[in-house]
Each structure stands twice: as structure tokens, then as C-alpha cells.
Design an enzyme around this catalytic site. Structure first.
Site, PDB file in Angstrom:
ATOM      1  N   SER A 145       0.647  -0.963  -0.504  1.00 18.98           N
ATOM      2  CA  SER A 145      -0.059  -0.341  -0.161  1.00 18.98           C
ATOM      3  C   SER A 145       1.299   1.407  -0.045  1.00 18.98           C
ATOM      4  CB  SER A 145      -0.816   0.037   0.736  1.00 18.98           C
ATOM      5  OG  SER A 145      -1.557   0.882   1.800  1.00 18.98           O
ATOM      6  N   TYR A 158      -1.820  -0.919   9.897  1.00 18.89           N
ATOM      7  CA  TYR A 158      -1.574  -0.866   8.385  1.00 18.89           C
ATOM      8  C   TYR A 158      -0.304  -0.812   7.886  1.00 18.89           C
ATOM      9  CZ  TYR A 158      -3.536  -1.105   3.642  1.00 18.89           C
ATOM     10  OH  TYR A 158      -4.180  -1.072   2.492  1.00 18.89           O
TER      11      TYR A 158
HETATM   12  P1  NAD Z   1     -11.644  -5.284  -0.039  1.00 14.66           P
HETATM   13  O1  NAD Z   1     -12.711  -5.049   1.478  1.00 14.66           O
HETATM   14  O2  NAD Z   1     -12.836  -4.632  -1.059  1.00 14.66           O
HETATM   15  O3  NAD Z   1     -11.310  -6.299  -0.400  1.00 14.66           O
HETATM   16  C1  NAD Z   1     -10.436  -8.108   0.330  1.00 14.66           C
HETATM   17  C2  NAD Z   1     -10.938  -9.085   0.051  1.00 14.66           C
HETATM   18  O4  NAD Z   1     -10.694  -9.818   0.931  1.00 14.66           O
HETATM   19  C3  NAD Z   1     -12.100  -9.515   0.441  1.00 14.66           C
HETATM   20  O5  NAD Z   1     -12.914 -10.406  -0.592  1.00 14.66           O
HETATM   21  C4  NAD Z   1     -12.652 -10.332   2.141  1.00 14.66           C
HETATM   22  O6  NAD Z   1     -13.361 -11.097   2.744  1.00 14.66           O
HETATM   23  C5  NAD Z   1     -11.117 -10.704   1.649  1.00 14.66           C
HETATM   24  N1  NAD Z   1      -9.862 -11.089   2.990  1.00 14.66           N
HETATM   25  C6  NAD Z   1      -9.600 -10.724   3.608  1.00 14.66           C
HETATM   26  N2  NAD Z   1      -9.346 -10.911   5.193  1.00 14.66           N
HETATM   27  C7  NAD Z   1      -8.736 -11.295   4.187  1.00 14.66           C
HETATM   28  C8  NAD Z   1      -8.189 -13.500   5.623  1.00 14.66           C
HETATM   29  N3  NAD Z   1      -7.977 -13.672   6.759  1.00 14.66           N
HETATM   30  N4  NAD Z   1      -8.146 -14.529   4.264  1.00 14.66           N
HETATM   31  C9  NAD Z   1      -8.967 -14.256   3.491  1.00 14.66           C
HETATM   32  N5  NAD Z   1      -9.260 -13.049   2.716  1.00 14.66           N
HETATM   33  C10 NAD Z   1      -9.922 -12.868   4.016  1.00 14.66           C
HETATM   34  O7  NAD Z   1     -10.068  -4.591  -0.002  1.00 14.66           O
HETATM   35  P2  NAD Z   1      -9.231  -4.313  -1.620  1.00 14.66           P
HETATM   36  O8  NAD Z   1      -9.343  -3.192  -1.379  1.00 14.66           O
HETATM   37  O9  NAD Z   1      -9.470  -5.036  -2.453  1.00 14.66           O
HETATM   38  O10 NAD Z   1      -7.888  -4.620  -0.614  1.00 14.66           O
HETATM   39  C11 NAD Z   1      -6.956  -5.788  -1.417  1.00 14.66           C
HETATM   40  C12 NAD Z   1      -5.825  -5.893  -0.698  1.00 14.66           C
HETATM   41  O11 NAD Z   1      -5.455  -4.280  -0.967  1.00 14.66           O
HETATM   42  C13 NAD Z   1      -5.574  -5.371   0.745  1.00 14.66           C
HETATM   43  O12 NAD Z   1      -4.158  -6.341   0.838  1.00 14.66           O
HETATM   44  C14 NAD Z   1      -5.527  -4.336   1.110  1.00 14.66           C
HETATM   45  O13 NAD Z   1      -4.242  -3.586   2.535  1.00 14.66           O
HETATM   46  C15 NAD Z   1      -4.791  -3.257   0.092  1.00 14.66           C
HETATM   47  N6  NAD Z   1      -4.449  -2.216  -0.878  1.00 14.66           N
HETATM   48  C16 NAD Z   1      -6.389  -1.574  -0.775  1.00 14.66           C
HETATM   49  C17 NAD Z   1      -6.489  -0.072  -1.654  1.00 14.66           C
HETATM   50  C18 NAD Z   1      -7.269   0.386  -1.612  1.00 14.66           C
HETATM   51  O14 NAD Z   1      -7.408   1.635  -1.833  1.00 14.66           O
HETATM   52  N7  NAD Z   1      -8.552  -0.583  -2.202  1.00 14.66           N
HETATM   53  C19 NAD Z   1      -4.852   0.952  -1.159  1.00 14.66           C
HETATM   54  C20 NAD Z   1      -4.039  -0.143  -0.166  1.00 14.66           C
HETATM   55  C21 NAD Z   1      -3.335  -1.541  -0.719  1.00 14.66           C
END
Ligand code: NAD
Length: 260
Positions: A145, A158
Site C-alpha cells: 500500500s 496497517y
Molecule cells: P476489500 O475489503 O474490498 O477486499 C478484500 C478481500 O479480501 C475480501 O474479499 C475479503 O473477504 C478478503 N479477505 C480479507 N481478510 C481475509 C483473510 N484473512 N483471509 C482470506 N480472505 C480475506 O479490500 P481491497 O481494497 O480489495 O484490498 C485488497 C488488498 O489491497 C488489501 O491487502 C489492502 O490492504 C490492499 N490495498 C487496498 C487499497 C485500496 O485503496 N483499496 C489501497 C492500498 C492497499
């Protein structure tokens, strides 16, 4: 584009958000997929939607919590048994935790964020890398991130977990590049997924849309990113096209992390 044709790729957190977008992008390039998530219902929906769009690819799903080491070991074994190899690994599942100043951060939540974001990513590396080592080939993308390269107000757990993901990425590259394994990380900024929508609710529970607009206004690109924009970078890093990029953390944030 078919630069992932017949590759087998594991994607964690595949039921929604960035994981689902990467799954769709990889499927559109011909990859076979092993999709992992702990949300069984959403995972089933994701599977049905991908199968409908890309009936030619092979796809399995496993309900697993990435913070459970034995579940990680099992999904890796199941993928290997089904496909015979693992070419790519999108190590993506993660949570944001709650927003609070460092000294007031709930300790149990802190541990949960570390368990999922750091240990979950580590367990994945621990069990996928030996498979790739035997193949002398692999592409790994860890999802960090901008919180893995910068501080973010009120998100200590985080930020700690995502800096660790970026650090482990460097070590994986140092230790396993000689086996044809490329390990890189991506550092998305604010991308419009369910996780980010929830963050804006935490920042402004009565008017999350204004929190979103304020955040977008400080971005040089004046908008948030889209999951598909991250999915395309992920697919590139999971392909043979990134053969000499290793150990990098690549920001996908509209330029925001350059700001001082
Ligand atoms: P989201 O919440 O929309 O989707 C995350 C998915 O991961 C969900 O389907 C959830 O059920 C699954 N999940 C969560 N914990 C889990 C676990 N312990 N075991 C199995 N599945 C699990 O989140 P997102 O925005 O798609 O984020 C995905 C990744 O990207 C994360 O690591 C997040 O930190 C990173 N990220 C996202 C953003 C953003 O802006 N969306 C920015 C930086 C980093």
C-alpha cells in the site's frame, strides 16, 4: 492480450475489490485460477461471474483464512494437486483495521491486522516459494500500500503491516531470484473498493462522500483509482514481461506519494 495463457495463478482475497479485479484481468489473458477468500458467499459469486465471462479457463475456489497457517498450506497443496504447478501468486488479502491515534489503537485489532496482513502474506510466501523453486520459475506480487512506503494518519497497524510486506518483498527477491522467481509488491493509493468505501465511512460517518471528494482533491490526478487499473499492473507483474524487475514496490496512486 494472452500473455498469461495457461499459467496457473493463485489469488487471495479474490472475492471482491482488488483481488477480484486482478482475477478478471488474469482470466482475460488466459490464466487458470485458484481463488482464495474467507467470505464463502462472495467467493461463490465471484466464481460464477468469472466462469460466465471466461468459460475457457480452469478455475477452483477455496474458502480459507490467510492468517491460518494450516489453511494456507492446504490451499497451496490443493492448487498444486489440481494444476500441477503454480506460476503466479497474487498475495493480496488484507484488512485496514480501525482508525485511531497510535496510543489509543485497540491492541486486539492491532494483532488482527498483523495476523492477516503480515503473517497471511508470510505464510503464503512460505508455502508457495518452495513449489516455484522446484519449477525454477515463479512470479509473486505482494499487495502492500502507499501505507507501506509512507505514514498514514491513525493507521499504525496497517502501516506497520504494509511496510513489512514491502520489506519481505525485498528479501524474497534477494533469496529466490536465482530460482527464476520474481517477487514484487504493489503500493496502491486510494482505490475505489469496498475496503476504501468503509474507510471513508470511518473518517466521516455522516457524509462519507465528502470525505472521498476531499481525499480525491489532494491527489495530483484529482480522482481515486479504479480496481481495474491495479489489476492491469498486477497482471503485468505476474507475466513473463517483468522478467528483470525484482524486489520492487510499485506505487499505483495517481502520483500522490511524490507529494511533499
Ligand atoms: P476489500 O475489503 O474490498 O477486499 C478484500 C478481500 O479480501 C475480501 O474479499 C475479503 O473477504 C478478503 N479477505 C480479507 N481478510 C481475509 C483473510 N484473512 N483471509 C482470506 N480472505 C480475506 O479490500 P481491497 O481494497 O480489495 O484490498 C485488497 C488488498 O489491497 C488489501 O491487502 C489492502 O490492504 C490492499 N490495498 C487496498 C487499497 C485500496 O485503496 N483499496 C489501497 C492500498 C492497499
Amino acid at each position: 492480450m494472452s500473455n498469461l495463457k495457461d499459467k496457473t495463478i493463485i489469488i487471495t482475497g479474490a472475492a471482491m475489490g482488488l483481488g477480484l479485479a486482478a482475477a478478471i484481468e488474469c482470466a482475460s489473458r488466459g490464466a487458470n485460477l485458484a481463488l482464495i477468500d474467507f467470505n464463502a458467499e462472495s467467493l461463490e459469486k465471484a466464481k460464477a461471474s468469472i466462469k460466465e465471462q471466461f468459460p475457457q479457463i480452469k478455475l477452483i475456489t477455496t474458502v480459507a483464512d490467510v492468517s491460518d497457517e494450516s489453511a494456507v498450506k492446504a490451499y497451496v497443496a490443493q492448487t498444486l494437486e489440481t494444476f500441477g504447478r503454480i506460476d503466479g501468486f497474487y498475495n493480496n488479502a488484507g484488512i485496514e483495521g480501525r482508525q485511531a491515534p497510535m496510543t489509543e489503537y485497540d491492541i486486539e485489532m492491532f494483532k488482527k491486522v498483523i495476523d492477516i496482513n503480515l503473517m497471511g502474506v508470510y505464510y503464503g510466501l512460505r508455502y508457495v516459494i518452495p513449489v516455484m523453486q522446484k519449477q525454477n520459475y515463479g512470479r509473486i506480487v505482494n499487495v502492500a500500500s502507499v501505507g507501506g512506503i509512507r505514514g498514514v494518519m491513525n493507521q499504525t497497524a496497517y502501516v506497520a503491516s504494509k511496510h513489512a510486506v514491502s520489506g519481505m518483498t525485498k528479501n524474497a527477491a534477494l533469496e529466490y531470484a536465482r530460482y527464476g522467481i520474481n517477487t514484487n509488491a504493489i503500493a496502491p493509493g486510494a482505490i475505489l473498493t469496498p475496503m476504501v468505501a468503509e474507510a471513508f465511512v470511518q473518517i466521516n460517518p455522516t457524509d462519507p462522500k465528502s470525505a472521498e471528494a476531499e481525499y480525491a482533491s489532494s491527489n495530483p490526478s484529482k480522482r481515486l483509482g479504479l480496481p481495474e487499473e491495479v489489476g492491469k499492473v498486477a497482471a503485468f507483474l505476474l507475466s513473463d514481461d517483468c522478467s528483470y524487475i525484482n524486489g520492487q514496490t510499485i506505487a499505483i496512486d495517481g502520483g500522490q506519494s511524490n507529494s511533499y
